[in-house]
Structure formats: structure tokens, C-alpha cells
Write a protein that holds these residues in place. Structure first.
Motif, short mmCIF file in Angstrom:
data_model
loop_
_atom_site.label_atom_id
_atom_site.label_comp_id
_atom_site.label_asym_id
_atom_site.label_seq_id
_atom_site.Cartn_x
_atom_site.Cartn_y
_atom_site.Cartn_z
N THR A 124 41.70 38.37 30.47
CA THR A 124 40.36 38.30 30.42
C THR A 124 39.69 38.58 29.26
OG1 THR A 124 40.08 40.35 31.41
CG2 THR A 124 40.43 38.40 33.07
N ASP A 125 40.33 39.12 28.09
CA ASP A 125 39.42 39.50 27.12
C ASP A 125 38.75 38.37 26.49
OD1 ASP A 125 38.41 40.44 24.60
OD2 ASP A 125 40.38 41.00 23.73
N ILE A 126 37.65 38.27 26.08
CA ILE A 126 36.81 37.40 25.73
C ILE A 126 37.17 36.71 24.31
CG2 ILE A 126 34.63 38.53 24.83
CD1 ILE A 126 34.48 35.32 26.77
N ASN A 127 37.73 37.77 23.52
CA ASN A 127 38.30 37.41 22.26
C ASN A 127 39.39 36.41 22.31
OD1 ASN A 127 36.59 39.03 20.45
ND2 ASN A 127 37.60 40.78 21.43
N ILE A 128 40.03 36.16 23.26
CA ILE A 128 40.94 35.26 23.29
C ILE A 128 40.15 33.75 23.26
CG2 ILE A 128 42.80 34.01 24.92
CD1 ILE A 128 43.27 36.51 26.05
N GLY A 161 42.36 31.38 30.44
CA GLY A 161 42.18 31.06 31.98
C GLY A 161 43.48 31.38 32.70
N LYS A 162 44.59 31.68 32.11
CA LYS A 162 45.99 31.76 32.66
C LYS A 162 46.25 33.38 32.86
CE LYS A 162 47.16 27.55 33.05
NZ LYS A 162 48.13 26.55 32.44
N THR A 163 47.22 33.82 33.53
CA THR A 163 47.54 35.20 33.44
C THR A 163 48.33 35.58 32.34
OG1 THR A 163 49.57 34.83 34.65
CG2 THR A 163 47.92 34.76 36.32
N ALA A 164 48.42 37.03 32.41
CA ALA A 164 49.12 37.48 31.26
C ALA A 164 50.54 37.27 30.95
CB ALA A 164 49.15 38.80 31.32
N GLN A 165 51.09 36.96 32.12
CA GLN A 165 52.61 36.37 31.98
C GLN A 165 52.68 35.18 31.48
OE1 GLN A 165 55.82 38.09 32.59
NE2 GLN A 165 54.20 39.74 32.21
N GLU A 166 51.72 34.18 31.88
CA GLU A 166 51.81 32.65 31.73
C GLU A 166 51.26 32.56 30.15
OE1 GLU A 166 50.52 30.85 35.76
OE2 GLU A 166 48.83 31.74 34.52
N VAL A 467 37.87 45.52 23.96
CA VAL A 467 39.27 45.97 23.10
C VAL A 467 38.98 47.14 22.24
CG1 VAL A 467 41.16 45.01 21.76
CG2 VAL A 467 40.35 43.86 23.96
N GLU A 468 39.82 47.98 21.99
CA GLU A 468 39.54 48.92 21.01
C GLU A 468 40.47 48.47 19.73
OE1 GLU A 468 41.28 52.04 23.24
OE2 GLU A 468 39.46 52.30 24.60
N GLU B 337 24.43 41.51 31.03
CA GLU B 337 25.53 41.87 31.64
C GLU B 337 26.76 40.68 31.41
OE1 GLU B 337 25.76 45.50 34.48
OE2 GLU B 337 24.40 43.94 34.99
N PRO B 338 27.77 40.69 31.12
CA PRO B 338 28.62 39.37 31.21
C PRO B 338 28.79 38.95 32.82
CG PRO B 338 29.71 41.38 30.34
CD PRO B 338 28.66 42.06 30.86
N LEU B 339 28.94 37.60 32.54
CA LEU B 339 28.97 37.07 33.88
C LEU B 339 30.00 37.53 34.63
CD1 LEU B 339 28.02 34.39 35.64
CD2 LEU B 339 29.67 33.09 34.27
N ARG B 340 31.15 37.97 34.10
CA ARG B 340 32.52 38.30 34.82
C ARG B 340 32.10 39.62 35.65
NH1 ARG B 340 36.37 41.81 32.26
NH2 ARG B 340 38.01 41.93 34.05
N VAL B 341 31.10 40.29 35.15
CA VAL B 341 30.74 41.62 35.61
C VAL B 341 29.87 41.44 36.88
CG1 VAL B 341 29.53 43.94 35.33
CG2 VAL B 341 31.13 43.03 33.68
#
Lengths: 481, 570
Positions: A124-128, A161-166, A467-468, B337-341
Motif C-alpha cells: 500500500t506504499d503510495i510510492n509504488i 492494488g495487488k497483495t505483496a505476494q502478487e 517508508v523510512e 489525512e490520506p484517504l486510506r486513513v
């Protein structure tokens, strides 16, 4: 009275569910896998097979089925008009730290080959999505550089939009992060009060740490061989303890795992090559490798790749002796060179990084594009799947408004496995929608807040933050790679 | 004596036999008690509406229980002459409610299950390979049943909220320990414990160890640590088994308390309860459990509705928290705040309804809500968000009993089960409903008038935190002394905090009920980092958790040296 309120709440929750459902449908949900799509009438930059003007690409089942000038749309095919546009293979970022939950570095020890990025991918990291919008379709997600031997990498496709595994790149060769120099020896960092300084504190110590780890790994390998031998001989034996730290290093010794080594200085690059050759393994890529131009012949002879920056340097002492010609000079000596981002932000415009190699070093257009496509694919051993526009390869494609090596061009559409994962038009259209949804949710919270609602302490795990960065896990400040 | 033997042998016994023994043990216990207690041991509640949960609702019937066990339920049940009769006209009888995860009755967070004795400084690489320092938050041998501290206000609050049975375990850690299921009335752990151990609890809480700190400092380190420990447990079992079969010529394995405690876990006998909330955590836990073929349950699961596909497919039992995320009270009203939150906060109460629609089985827990009365209130919110009332009730009773393996004893009103009963003056999920009678193990519990409602925004908070507090933070690098100079005005806190990193001014702070919360910025190595203290204040003691942005959360506790004040002097 209560019933009326409950009814109202139920209706409201239905409305919200509908909105959310509607939202997710209109979001850029990729279509099903067996679709046939024809991208018609654009300038195709294949990278490995030159340029095709007014060409078309036929996509079937997620793969490139045909590339050429006169391709008819099969019945039922979705046709995308790309007249006036440029189409190139999806960008591959050979050094990224996006989509990692709970810390990029396991910095507590100097050898952390037991940790795996794959365990903590955050889909779900928006950077993706942001990197996807910059044309990146594949990324090598690396552990940070806090230790001589870091954690195991994950090569992912940015299937937002997919899961980590996908998201995992199926069949990609596994890798591991190494690091040399200032970061693993911690010379630029004062530990917080009360923390002991971690060994090693010198470049000599870094070399020793790696040598020691591989000596252990070799012994561990022999221990298992010995066990197998005695078991075959019918002896009463118990298998050795499995050691998750040493197993990946055994795989390195056996040539089953790629080493991605963070390194700056020429002397250290040579050191690691000598050490690897002594133990009989290969370094797959040197990362950053700003002094690579000084030892390009040796890097090429070892067979390592080099994944560098176009012109990012001078952020610490070991990163001063850098030149913009580095990439081109190494390429001319036969090194497989890529340009990486090491930054969620720079990853959005890697096409411009590639363009700089034409000005500094005089690479051709195809050579420049190769720095962010087929070359990183080779470095990650996935060039049979991605990195160029060829029949049979994955349909990971980017449609630019103009030539991708121009600052005036923008990414319009990004496909992964033939599915549309980013579409600028849809994105722009959805911004108002998202704003509206936000306002509705906020208004709902405000109105709920007026009732005496229970106030518990929200669990801190419920929402995870950003993300750090590898080297400064506690701040959002720009830091040194 | 007999009881503890039962506990130790608990899961070795067949279920049926275990129930039998439990019955005998309870009977003996009750008889012994009856001989010197005046409390009548036979009760009948007549003419009440009886919500049996597992059977049909009896609109007007009688429940009889004797010596802690329900002996009769029905419309026309004879009332034994020796029974104390309660007129249940207009009242509703429910089975006692479960809270399937809470730290009720356990020592405060700062003590348990705290890190082991401080390790020696990290040895150089050479030594590291041979001897890792002990890893914090790794105590699978820890038994909640051995650390119970029964009685007190928290227990009373739980009972007033109708909670008769609780699964107790600390909320945080990695290998946190093994939980106990207790009835909330017992004055002694011998009487309170229904089952122990229920499960091994695993959380994904990094120790926050930075560079050179204690492994694992990152989330991926936590995973590596869990994986290695489970592998070690498998190897340990294998080695001992081989040694027991034929010790000749084999090196004798070392005895290890932690790995010993993990044996029933890696054999798939004792379930693991993973503490997870986000969709990613849920999927990660499932993958890890499958990798080691563990019997498992997920607890928390606030975002379970996003993973219903896998939860349904794999029939994963859930213990679902109703501690819904709320907008922080001191949040910047202008913050984008982000939509997700925002979505997560809006959707959280719908979680249970969506799980039910997808056919996923779950029980509820309070998720650390500070006021137990919010438990039923929040379940009622889930009901308003679409969860059928009868399913909500099952999630509070029989589903909890089934998931935790005590459905033969608890979770419904049936003959032969433990008489944990709740008698209310109306529908459980209505705000104005009050509990009239409460029975735990068949004994009537005196209900003190409930604690006053938590103060609303306008009224004064119940504690005063003004003064200078000497706090100690237990960071992975050692204990850090902090002095907090707090000024309270209404619900707002201001002041300064002095630490080895210098003095900082509190940027925002609040008090609500007994809970205090304040945030400040501390500069460490040139980097400003947000530090948030969240704690409970009881008199001159404060304890809780401090969260340092990007570094993790650590327990803190401390006191406020007494200021002489005439009025309070004794």
C-alpha cells in the motif's frame, strides 16, 4: 428515536459502502489477464531492435504477441491509439527502497543475511503508484546499507492494488545486499547515548566481517555435507541446526544468489572482487560505484554489473571523486551499466537520468535507454522476461507523450503484464472524486464527534506511516545513499 | 493442589476426560467452599427471557444452577426448595461475555513480559556467531496463569461491563508468552483459571534497537527471529527425540526452557495467536503459520475485511478487536489525512459485518479499550454498521468459547455448563440497558454502581497531572531518565520535558479520564524526532508507552514526588 438513528446510520453506511465500492471499481483496476490489446500508431523504442516509426504492439495474455508496422486488430481486441506518442519498455530500477514496512535496515548487527525484504513488503506504499506513474514497472527492493552483509532483496513488479505476494517478480533470481565503506563502518554516525559502537569501525573491519561470514558459511556447508555422508552410511546422526544467517551465504557460494554490493571507492571495489574470487563467487552488481570508471576493466573482467547514478555525489567523503561520465566510461569498457534511483522521488524520472548519459559520455539513444531497461534486467537476470520490446516478453510498456529522453515528455499510460496500471487521464479525473470522498468522510467524522462517542486509544499498529530511508530511519530528511 | 495438577496436565487429557475432571474439581471446590461460606449455592432465576445462544430464546423461563453449574433451563422447570429464587420478570438472561484478549489481571506493561536481563554489549562479529546475546521479547515459556494479580478496580469495571471470562496476555512483544483464560470473579488464580495455557501469543513488535542495538531492531528482523526460533524449536525436538530413542553415540542436547515451551507449538498441538491488525500483517501471519504448519488464530484483525478471500478459504478463526481507530484528539484540524486513513476509520466498525457476510468465524475482544463499558458500546456500533445482533452475541459468547476450546464449559446457557450469567433489564446492545445481576461460576457478584462516565469534553478530567514527574524510559539501549514538568489546565497539558537529549517544550498534550498524552520534539543527532508519551495516571504514579517516531515504542513509568499540600495531609 433510537431506531430512527440506527436506520439512518445503516443507510449512511450503505451509501459509504457504495461510494467505496464504486471508487474501487473506477480506480485503475487492471482488466482480466486474457485480454487482447493493440497499441497502434506510435513510435516504438524497442531498445534491443531499434526504433519502429508508426508501429503497433499486439498484447495477448500479458505477453507481447507481435511488434511491427502493419498489425491488424483481432476481433474483440481493445485498441489504444498511440499516434504521436512514444512507447518504450517499462523502466527497471535496480536499487530501490520503496514498499518496505518497519525499517529498511536491520542495523543491529553487522551481518543480517537472515532478514528478508519479502517478509515486510508493503503493497500500500503510495510510492509504488508514484514510481509507476514515472514509468517504472520493475524494482529491485534492497535492504539498506547499514551493515557489511545486509538482508535479502525482493524483485517486484509495481502491480499497484495487488497483495505483496502478487507483486513479487515470479522466478526472479534471489539476491542479497552487501555494503562497503562509510555506512557499514559507521564513521559518520554517533550512536545514541548508551549504545555501544558496533563492530567494525574501519574498512579493514568490513572486509574481515565479510571474510569471517563466508568462512562460517563454508564450514556450515561442509557440516551439512558431512551429515548427509554419515546418514547415508547408516549412522545415528541428528541433522545440524539450520542457520538462516548462513543459508543465503551458502547460496551465494553455490552461485544461486546474486550479490548487490554498495560500494564507492575503487580500492574497495577491487577488495571485494578479490575476496569474492578467493571464495569462488561473483558479485552481480556494484551499487553506486561512483569510482567505477577507475577500475572499469577489472569490474568487466570479474563479470560484475554496475548500477550507478548519473550525477548524484559529494554527499560524503567517499562520494567526492565522481564524474558524470562514469556510466558511459564503464559501458565503453564492457561493463553492463544501469542507472538507479535509490530514492522514491528520483525513480519518477529515471528517463531523464538516462538522457544525461548522452550529453556526458556520448551514449547513443538506445545505449542510454538500455541503462534503465535491458541492462538492469540483465543485472537482475530477468532479461528473458523484461527490458525490451520483443515478441514473447512481458508486455511491460510505457506510453510517453513525446520522446522519453526529453524533459518535456510525460508518462501517459503504464502497462504491466499487458494490464493498464497507470493512466494519467483516469488519475486526473479521479482527483476530484477522491477529494469529494475525503470531505464526505471528514464530515461524517465531525458529525459523529458531536455525539458522545466512546474514546478509546486507537491501536498504534492500525495505520502504518511512510517508508523510512536506509540511512536515516528516523527522519524524513534527504540523506546520503 | 489438585487444580494445579489438572492445569499442568490440561492439554494431555482427552477433552471429555478433561471436562469430567473439571466438573469434579469444581464440585469439590464448591463443596469445600460451601462448608464455610454462607452464600447459597443453588439459584433459580424464574420468569425471565432466556437467551441461550445455542438454542432458541425462551421468552419466559427458568434457569437453575447449583454449585457453579447450570442444572436446568426451560419454560417449566421445577425450582428446588433450597434455591434462592430471583424474580426475572421483565429481565433478560444472557451467558457471560468473553473478552478474548486483554491484559486484565497482569502486571503493568512496563514489567511484563519485559526484556530479559540486559545483555552484554554486542560482541564483535567473531564472537557474535557463536553466542548471540539473549533476544528481548522472547519468552514462550512465560505463563500468564503464573502472573495473575486478581481483584481491584479493573476487574470490577470488567464485570460491570458484563465480562465474565477473559483471555489474558500482554499486548506486545514477539514471543509474548502463553495466555490464560480466566473467569473474572476469582480471588485466587486457582479459582480464576479456566484453561492454561490457551495459546502461545506472537506479535510483530520490533525492539526498536538502532545501529548496534539489540536484534531485532526492524520488522524484517522480527520475522527472521521468529523463523529462526521456530526452526530451533523443531531442531531441539528432533534432537531430543533422537537422543531419547537411542542416546548411544549421540551428543546430549542442551536443555532450553524457551524451546521446550515451543514443542507443543511446532507439533501443531498448542495454537499460536498472532497479534495483527493491518491487511499486510494478516497475510504475513498466515504465510508464516503455513510455513511452519502451525495451528493458529489471528487476534486484532481490524483490517480483516480486506483479506476475507484468504481468511474464508483457509478458515482462519479470528479474535476481532473493537478498539476502532479514532481521530487523535490532538490532531491538527487542518491536516490533510490520506484517504486510506480516513477510509479505515470509517470502515472499521463495518469489519465484523463484512466478515460475517463472507462466512468468516470470529469472536470479539476489547483490544485494550481503557474503559470496559466501551466494549459493548463498540460492538453495538458494529451492529449498527450491519452486523446482525444474534451474530454479535455469538461473537461475545459461544464463538469465543469454540475458538478458545472451551465450548463444553462456557459460551451458552446449557445444562452442564459453567453458570456465568448476565441478567439485564433489556437488550444488551441498547445504551440504556443495565446489568441487574451477574453470576460467575454460579456465585452472585456484587455490582458496585458503575464508575462515573468518562468526562465529556466540557467537564473536568478526573486526575490532575500538574507537577514534576521523574520518569524512566526503558529503551533497548538502557534506561533513560526523563523529567517531565507538566502544567494542566482543564484537559490540556503544557510544560517541558528534560532528557539526556536536552530540554523540549510539549507541543500538544491532553488528559482524559486517567489517561495522559503529550507530544514533543526531541533533537537526536541533529534530527528532530516526534516523541509521544501515552500513559495512565494513578495518584502520583504514571506508566505507559513512549513512542519515538521511526524508532518504536518503549515502556515508561515513574512517580511525582509528593508536594506537601495542607488539604491532603493525613
Amino acid at each position: 428515536m433510537r431506531d430512527a438513528r440506527a436506520f439512518a446510520a445503516r443507510v449512511w453506511s450503505m451509501v459509504v459502502s457504495f461510494l467505496l465500492l464504486g471508487g474501487s471499481v473506477s480506480a485503475q483496476a487492471p482488466s482480466s489477464g486474457d485480454d487482447v490489446t493493440l497499441i497502434r500508431g506510435g513510435t516504438i523504442l524497442t531498445v534491443t531492435r531499434g526504433r519502429i516509426e508508426n508501429g503497433s504492439i499486439l498484447i495477448r495474455g500479458g505477453k507481447i504477441a507481435a511488434v511491427g508496422r502493419n498489425i491488424e486488430a483481432p476481433p474483440g481486441a481493445k485498441v489504444i491509439d498511440a499516434r504521436g506518442k512514444y512507447i518504450m519498455p517499462g523502466i527497471i530500477d535496480c536499487h530501490s527502497h520503496i514498499a518496505i514496512d518497519g525499517g529498511v535496515n536491520e542495523g543491529t548487527l553487522s551481518v543480517t543475511s537472515m532478514v528478508r525484504i519479502e517478509d515486510v513488503l508493503d503493497p500500500t506504499d503510495i510510492n509504488i503508484y508514484r514510481d509507476l506513474a514515472g514509468g517504472v514497472t520493475t524494482a529491485n527492493i534492497l535492504h539498506g546499507s547499514a551493515n557489511a552483509i545486509g538482508g535479502l532483496n525482493a524483485v517486484i513488479k509495481l502491480r499497484w492494488g495487488k497483495t505483496a505476494q502478487e507483486m513479487l517478480f515470479e522466478g526472479a533470481m534471489p539476491g542479497i545486499k552487501f555494503a562497503l565503506g562509510e555506512n557499514p563502518k559507521r564513521s559518520n554516525f554517533t550512536p545514541p547515548p548508551g549504545t555501544p559502537r558496533r563492530y567494525p569501525a574501519t574498512r579493514l573491519g568490513v572486509e574481515y566481517t565479510i571474510r569471517e561470514a563466508f568462512t562460517q558459511a563454508r564450514n556450515y556447508m561442509r557440516q551439512w555435507e558431512e551429515y548427509e555422508r554419515r546418514k547415508r552410511a547408516g549412522e545415528n546422526v541428528v541433522p545440524p541446526r539450520r542457520d538462516l544467517k548462513l543459508e543465503p551465504l551458502v547460496e551465494v557460494l553455490q552461485g544461486k544468489r546474486l550479490v548487490h554490493a554498495h560500494a564507492y571507492r575503487a580500492d574497495e571495489i577491487l577488495m571485494l572482487i578479490r575476496l569474492a574470487e578467493e571464495f569462488g563467487f561473483k558479485i552481480a552488481t556494484f551499487q553506486h560505484v561512483l569510482e567505477g570508471y577507475k577500475v572499469a576493466r577489472e569490474i568487466a573482467a570479474h563479470g560484475a554489473g554496475a548500477s550507478t547514478f548519473s550525477d548524484w555525489w559529494a554527499y560524503k567523503v567517499e562520494a567526492y571523486d565522481a564524474i558524470p561520465y562514469n556510466g558511459a566510461l564503464m559501458a565503453r569498457k564492457g561493463v553492463v551499466v544501469s542507472f538507479n534511483s535509490d530514492s522514491a522521488e528520483l525513480a519518477r524520472r529515471l528517463n531523464l537520468e538516462a538522457a544525461k548519459a548522452m550529453k556526458y559520455g556520448g551514449l547513443s539513444e538506445d545505449e542510454a535507454l538500455a541503462l534503465i531497461t535491458i541492462n538492469p534486467a540483465k543485472q537482475l537476470r530477468i532479461e528473458h522476461r523484461v527490458g525490451s520490446i520483443e515478441v514473447g516478453k512481458d508486455a511491460d510498456l510505457v506510453i510517453y507523450s513525446g520522446h522519453p529522453l526529453s524533459v518535456y515528455s510525460i508518462v501517459e499510460k503504464v502497462f504491466i503484464d499487458g494490464q493498464l496500471y497507470f493512466d494519467r487521464e483516469t488519475d486526473l479525473a479521479r482527483r476530484a472524486e477522491i477529494q469529494k470522498e475525503k470531505e464526505a468522510l471528514k464530515a461524517r467524522e465531525r458529525s459523529a464527534g458531536r455525539r458522545p462517542e466512546p474514546r478509546g486509544r486507537p491501536p498504534e499498529e492500525a495505520v502504518t506511516g511512510g517508508v523510512e530511508h536506509p540511512l536515516s530511519p528516523r527522519s524524513g530528511k534527504e540523506v546520503r545513499p | 493442589m489438585r487444580w494445579s495438577t489438572y492445569q499442568r496436565r490440561g492439554y494431555l487429557l482427552g477433552q471429555r476426560r478433561a471436562i469430567g475432571m473439571l466438573g469434579i474439581a469444581l464440585l469439590l471446590g464448591s463443596l469445600a467452599r460451601a462448608s464455610f461460606s454462607q452464600t447459597p449455592s443453588v439459584y433459580a432465576i424464574k420468569d425471565a427471557r432466556i437467551v441461550t445462544v445455542t438454542g432458541p430464546v425462551i421468552p419466559k423461563g427458568t434457569v437453575v444452577f447449583r454449585d457453579g453449574i447450570i442444572t436446568a433451563v426451560g419454560e417449566n422447570v421445577p425450582i428446588p426448595p433450597e434455591a434462592r429464587v430471583i424474580d426475572g420478570s421483565g429481565l433478560v438472561v444472557y451467558p457471560g461475555l468473553f473478552d478474548t484478549q486483554t491484559d486484565l489481571g497482569l502486571p503493568s506493561a512496563s514489567q511484563v513480559p519485559g526484556p530479559r536481563p540486559a545483555a552484554a554489549p554486542a560482541p564483535p562479529a567473531q564472537a557474535q556467531a557463536q553466542q548471540q546475546p539473549p533476544i528481548p521479547h522472547t519468552q514462550p515459556e512465560w505463563l500468564a496463569a503464573r502472573h495473575l494479580q486478581l481483584g481491584g478496580q479493573r476487574f470490577e469495571n470488567a464485570r460491570v461491563a458484563g465480562i465474565t471470562t477473559a483471555l489474558v496476555i500482554p499486548p506486545r512483544g514477539i514471543f509474548i508468552g502463553r495466555s490464560a483464560l480466566i473467569n473474572t470473579a476469582g480471588e485466587t488464580s486457582q479459582r480464576a483459571v479456566v484453561k492454561s495455557p490457551v495459546a502461545l501469543h506472537i506479535g510483530f513488535t520490533p525492539t526498536g534497537g538502532g545501529l548496534g542495538g539489540r536484534f531485532p531492531g526492524s520488522l524484517m528482523g522480527v520475522f527472521a527471529h521468529i523463523r529462526q526460533t521456530l526452526l530451533d524449536a523443531q531442531h531441539y525436538g528432533q534432537h531430543w527425540e533422537a537422543y531419547r530413542r537411542n542416546p548411544r553415540g549421540l551428543e546430549r542436547p542442551e536443555y532450553n526452557e524457551s524451546l521446550e515451551a515451543l514443542q507443543p507449538v511446532v507439533r501443531g498441538e498448542l495454537p499460536v495467536i498472532f497479534h495483527v491488525n493491518s491487511e499486510s500483517e494478516i497475510r504475513r501471519a498466515i504465510r508464516l503459520a503455513e510455513e511452519f504448519n502451525l495451528k493458529f488464530i489471528l487476534s486484532g484483525a481490524l483490517e480483516a475485511y480486506k483479506a476475507v478471500d484468504v481468511l474464508r478459504q483457509k478458515r482462519v478463526p479470528l479474535l476481532v478487536s473493537v478498539n476502532f481507530p479514532e481521530r487523535p484528539r490532538d490532531a491538527d484540524p487542518e491536516a490533510d489525512e490520506p484517504l486510506r486513513v480516513l477510509r479505515l476509520r470509517a470502515e472499521a466498525p463495518e469489519n465484523a459485518a463484512r466478515l460475517h457476510q463472507a462466512g468468516v468465524k470470529f469472536a470479539f475482544h476489547s483490544g485494550g479499550l481503557s474503559n470496559p463499558r466501551d466494549y459493548i458500546r463498540n460492538v453495538a456500533r458494529a451492529v449498527r454498521a450491519g452486523l446482525p445482533e444474534e451474530v454479535a452475541l455469538r461473537a461475545l459468547t459461544i464463538h469465543a468459547a469454540e475458538i478458545l476450546g472451551v465450548a463444553e464449559q462456557l459460551g451458552s446457557i446449557e445444562v452442564g455448563k459453567i453458570a456465568n450469567l448476565l441478567v439485564t433489564d433489556g437488550n444488551l446492545f441498547e445504551e440504556r440497558t443495565r446489568i441487574r445481576y451477574l453470576f460467575i461460576d454460579g456465585r452472585q457478584i456484587e455490582l458496585r454502581p458503575p464508575e462515573p462516565e468518562r468526562p465529556s469534553a466540557s467537564s473536568a478530567p478526573s486526575v490532575s497531572v500538574t507537577g514534576t514527574w521523574n520518569l524512566t524510559v526503558e529503551s533497548p539501549q538502557g534506561v533513560v531518565a526523563v523529567a517531565a514538568d507538566l502544567q494542566q489546565e482543564g484537559e490540556t497539558i503544557s510544560g517541558t520535558v528534560t532528557s539526556p537529549f536536552g530540554q523540549s517544550t510539549i507541543s500538544s498534550g491532553s488528559v482524559s479520564g486517567g489517561e495522559v498524552r503529550f507530544t514533543l520534539s526531541v533533537e537526536i543527532q541533529g534530527t528532530p524526532m516526534a516523541v509521544t508519551f501515552v500513559g495512565r495516571v494513578v495518584g502520583d504514579r504514571m506508566s505507559g508507552t513512549v513512542t519515538v517516531e521511526g524508532m518504536g515504542s518503549f515502556p515508561f513509568s515513574g512517580t511525582r514526588p509528593r508536594i506537601s499540600s495542607g488539604g491532603q495531609a493525613l
